[in-house]
Design a protein around this motif. Structure first.
Motif, mmCIF file in Angstrom:
data_model
loop_
_atom_site.group_PDB
_atom_site.id
_atom_site.type_symbol
_atom_site.label_atom_id
_atom_site.label_comp_id
_atom_site.label_asym_id
_atom_site.label_seq_id
_atom_site.Cartn_x
_atom_site.Cartn_y
_atom_site.Cartn_z
ATOM 1 N N PHE A 56 40.783 32.683 34.084
ATOM 2 C CA PHE A 56 40.363 34.543 33.979
ATOM 3 C C PHE A 56 39.652 35.397 35.237
ATOM 4 O O PHE A 56 39.021 34.494 35.256
ATOM 5 N N VAL A 57 39.943 36.068 35.062
ATOM 6 C CA VAL A 57 39.251 37.041 36.827
ATOM 7 C C VAL A 57 39.220 38.548 36.535
ATOM 8 O O VAL A 57 40.262 38.875 36.575
ATOM 9 N N PRO A 58 37.901 39.288 36.397
ATOM 10 C CA PRO A 58 38.153 40.514 36.204
ATOM 11 C C PRO A 58 38.284 41.727 37.602
ATOM 12 O O PRO A 58 38.207 41.020 38.697
ATOM 13 N N ILE A 59 39.368 42.308 37.351
ATOM 14 C CA ILE A 59 39.251 42.852 38.373
ATOM 15 C C ILE A 59 39.705 45.100 38.435
ATOM 16 O O ILE A 59 39.873 45.351 38.799
ATOM 17 N N ASP A 60 38.180 44.904 37.744
ATOM 18 C CA ASP A 60 37.456 45.876 38.249
ATOM 19 C C ASP A 60 37.326 46.484 38.949
ATOM 20 O O ASP A 60 37.398 47.735 39.853
ATOM 21 N N ALA A 61 36.939 45.809 40.409
ATOM 22 C CA ALA A 61 36.678 46.278 41.567
ATOM 23 C C ALA A 61 37.742 45.399 42.610
ATOM 24 O O ALA A 61 37.331 45.802 43.950
ATOM 25 N N ALA A 62 38.689 45.192 42.364
ATOM 26 C CA ALA A 62 39.449 44.373 42.823
ATOM 27 C C ALA A 62 40.276 45.928 43.828
ATOM 28 O O ALA A 62 40.319 46.707 43.592
ATOM 29 N N ARG A 63 41.247 45.418 44.687
ATOM 30 C CA ARG A 63 41.933 46.337 45.009
ATOM 31 C C ARG A 63 43.549 45.276 46.168
ATOM 32 O O ARG A 63 43.373 43.321 45.637
ATOM 33 N N LEU A 64 44.120 45.881 46.614
ATOM 34 C CA LEU A 64 45.530 45.468 46.620
ATOM 35 C C LEU A 64 45.498 45.067 48.535
ATOM 36 O O LEU A 64 45.358 46.848 48.989
ATOM 37 N N ASP A 65 46.275 44.643 49.008
ATOM 38 C CA ASP A 65 46.497 44.318 50.077
ATOM 39 C C ASP A 65 47.804 43.208 50.585
ATOM 40 O O ASP A 65 47.732 42.377 50.732
ATOM 41 N N GLY A 66 48.391 44.480 50.231
ATOM 42 C CA GLY A 66 49.691 43.884 50.415
ATOM 43 C C GLY A 66 50.450 43.629 49.040
ATOM 44 O O GLY A 66 49.931 44.430 48.113
ATOM 45 N N SER A 67 50.771 42.218 49.090
ATOM 46 C CA SER A 67 50.919 41.659 47.823
ATOM 47 C C SER A 67 50.211 40.136 47.531
ATOM 48 O O SER A 67 50.093 39.574 46.775
ATOM 49 N N ASN A 68 49.373 40.953 48.166
ATOM 50 C CA ASN A 68 47.673 39.737 47.813
ATOM 51 C C ASN A 68 46.920 40.869 46.939
ATOM 52 O O ASN A 68 46.482 42.096 46.648
ATOM 53 N N LEU A 69 45.943 40.354 46.192
ATOM 54 C CA LEU A 69 45.323 40.972 45.327
ATOM 55 C C LEU A 69 43.812 40.730 45.104
ATOM 56 O O LEU A 69 43.622 39.309 44.983
ATOM 57 N N VAL A 70 43.162 41.012 46.592
ATOM 58 C CA VAL A 70 42.175 41.189 46.488
ATOM 59 C C VAL A 70 40.562 41.267 45.558
ATOM 60 O O VAL A 70 40.255 42.161 44.865
ATOM 61 N N VAL A 71 40.110 40.091 45.032
ATOM 62 C CA VAL A 71 39.348 40.054 44.120
ATOM 63 C C VAL A 71 37.507 39.655 44.699
ATOM 64 O O VAL A 71 37.701 39.823 45.320
ATOM 65 N N ASP A 72 36.736 40.655 43.662
ATOM 66 C CA ASP A 72 35.060 40.532 44.493
ATOM 67 C C ASP A 72 34.317 39.831 44.021
ATOM 68 O O ASP A 72 33.250 40.102 43.785
ATOM 69 N N TYR A 73 35.051 38.169 44.023
ATOM 70 C CA TYR A 73 34.228 37.525 43.561
ATOM 71 C C TYR A 73 34.941 36.094 44.171
ATOM 72 O O TYR A 73 35.898 35.968 45.263
ATOM 73 N N ASP A 74 33.827 35.124 44.901
ATOM 74 C CA ASP A 74 33.586 33.518 45.435
ATOM 75 C C ASP A 74 34.846 33.291 44.672
ATOM 76 O O ASP A 74 35.164 32.784 43.986
ATOM 77 N N LYS A 75 35.335 31.951 45.622
ATOM 78 C CA LYS A 75 36.143 30.976 44.838
ATOM 79 C C LYS A 75 35.561 29.907 44.085
ATOM 80 O O LYS A 75 36.214 30.014 42.304
ATOM 81 N N ALA A 76 34.571 30.017 44.405
ATOM 82 C CA ALA A 76 33.891 28.232 43.527
ATOM 83 C C ALA A 76 33.577 29.453 42.182
ATOM 84 O O ALA A 76 33.889 28.917 40.987
ATOM 85 N N THR A 77 33.011 30.502 42.266
ATOM 86 C CA THR A 77 33.231 31.492 40.606
ATOM 87 C C THR A 77 34.298 31.673 40.054
ATOM 88 O O THR A 77 33.940 30.828 38.784
ATOM 89 N N ILE A 78 35.613 32.059 40.605
ATOM 90 C CA ILE A 78 36.788 32.390 39.703
ATOM 91 C C ILE A 78 37.091 30.366 39.129
ATOM 92 O O ILE A 78 37.421 30.352 38.166
ATOM 93 N N LYS A 79 36.817 29.888 40.109
ATOM 94 C CA LYS A 79 37.331 27.919 39.804
ATOM 95 C C LYS A 79 35.937 27.918 38.911
ATOM 96 O O LYS A 79 36.574 27.013 37.770
ATOM 97 N N ASP A 80 35.198 28.054 38.166
ATOM 98 C CA ASP A 80 34.109 27.524 37.730
ATOM 99 C C ASP A 80 34.030 28.655 35.914
ATOM 100 O O ASP A 80 33.408 27.940 35.242
ATOM 101 N N ALA A 81 35.101 29.570 35.967
ATOM 102 C CA ALA A 81 35.061 30.193 34.743
ATOM 103 C C ALA A 81 35.459 29.285 33.898
ATOM 104 O O ALA A 81 36.196 28.382 33.748
ATOM 105 N N PRO A 82 35.293 29.856 32.465
ATOM 106 C CA PRO A 82 35.514 29.252 31.595
ATOM 107 C C PRO A 82 36.923 28.938 31.376
ATOM 108 O O PRO A 82 37.680 30.382 30.832
ATOM 109 N N ARG A 83 37.503 27.693 30.571
ATOM 110 C CA ARG A 83 38.754 27.487 30.561
ATOM 111 C C ARG A 83 39.148 28.016 29.466
ATOM 112 O O ARG A 83 38.663 27.881 28.212
ATOM 113 N N ILE A 84 40.613 29.211 29.497
ATOM 114 C CA ILE A 84 40.464 29.733 27.308
ATOM 115 C C ILE A 84 41.858 29.904 28.234
ATOM 116 O O ILE A 84 42.851 30.466 29.065
#
Length: 256
Positions: A56-84
């Protein structure tokens, strides 16, 4: 400006989640929206072998770049998110874990309406789900097809066998016949000299077996295919969905 559900729907099948630094996190999985405002709050990111892991990753500050969803968090933070488990809803405890991990305020507008009872899962094949769900199961559709299993060929070859057959044959043998002198043969008997030496030769004959061979047709041989029907048992694993009800009120009633 927040991202709408329609915008996410357009990139759902091929969208990628990337960081602001351009690091690819994974492919876009599911979208979770606020039931009150209809605003998308969370997305899941599919990663790992064959995309079997979802984060899971929040998209409160996300934006679209073509077909990419750009999120305001680094890769390590997302990878370490709680497994739900991404089962279409988030419990209050699960949300609190995610809020703390990403440093979000659970009392902000971002978290408004996000409880276990009012979380709405996003259905990729259509609009938001309603209060019912469809239970499906797999069925076996067994058919038949004709396949080539081999070829039968007529081949003619020559074999030699010994044939024994009995054939009657005859031959001539010499025997001495003495005839008395009679009136009938007196003339022949007196035709020669009175006393003389004489020799007579007799040719003897005998039959011998003679073998001749001829080719004669004896039968016609052809190949016919007969259809034989047999019973075969087909076994395969099929999946089916089960639906269970988690009702806290029922648990409370059980205590009384």
């Amino acid at each position: 400006m927040s991202i709408s559900l329609d915008q996410l729907n357009q990139i759902m099948d091929h969208g990628q989640v990337v960081t602001a630094d351009g690091d690819k996190v994974g492919s876009l999985g599911q979208v979770y929206v606020d039931d009150v405002t209809g605003t998308p709050n969370w997305v899941t990111v599919k990663s790992g072998l064959f995309g079997t892991s979802e984060t899971f990753v929040p998209i409160d500050a996300a934006r679209l770049d073509g077909s990419n969803l750009v999120v305001d968090y680094d890769k390590a933070t997302i990878k370490d998110a709680p497994r739900i488990e991404s089962d279409g809803s988030l419990s209050e405890d699960e949300e609190q874990h995610l809020y703390r991990h990403y440093g979000l305020d659970s009392t902000s507008n971002f978290a408004s309406g996000r409880t276990d009872s009012d979380a709405v899962g996003y259905d990729k094949s259509g609009p938001e789900t309603d209060s019912a769900m469809t239970r499906s199961e797999e069925r076996l559709n067994v058919g038949k097809e004709s396949v080539e299993t081999g070829k039968a060929r007529l081949r003619k070859y020559v074999v030699t066998e010994n044939v024994t057959q009995t054939v009657p044959v005859s031959h001539e043998e010499v025997r001495l016949v003495r005839e008395p002198i009679t009136d009938a043969n007196i003339g022949d008997a007196m035709a020669g000299p009175e006393i003389s030496e004489e020799e007579h030769e007799v040719v003897l004959h005998a039959e011998r077996p003679v073998v001749e061979k001829e080719a004669v047709p004896v039968e016609r041989v052809r190949v016919d295919a007969d259809t034989v029907t047999e019973e075969q048992t087909i076994s395969a694993d099929v999946r089916k969905e089960q639906i269970d009800l988690d009702d806290p009120s029922m648990a409370n009633n059980d205590r009384h």
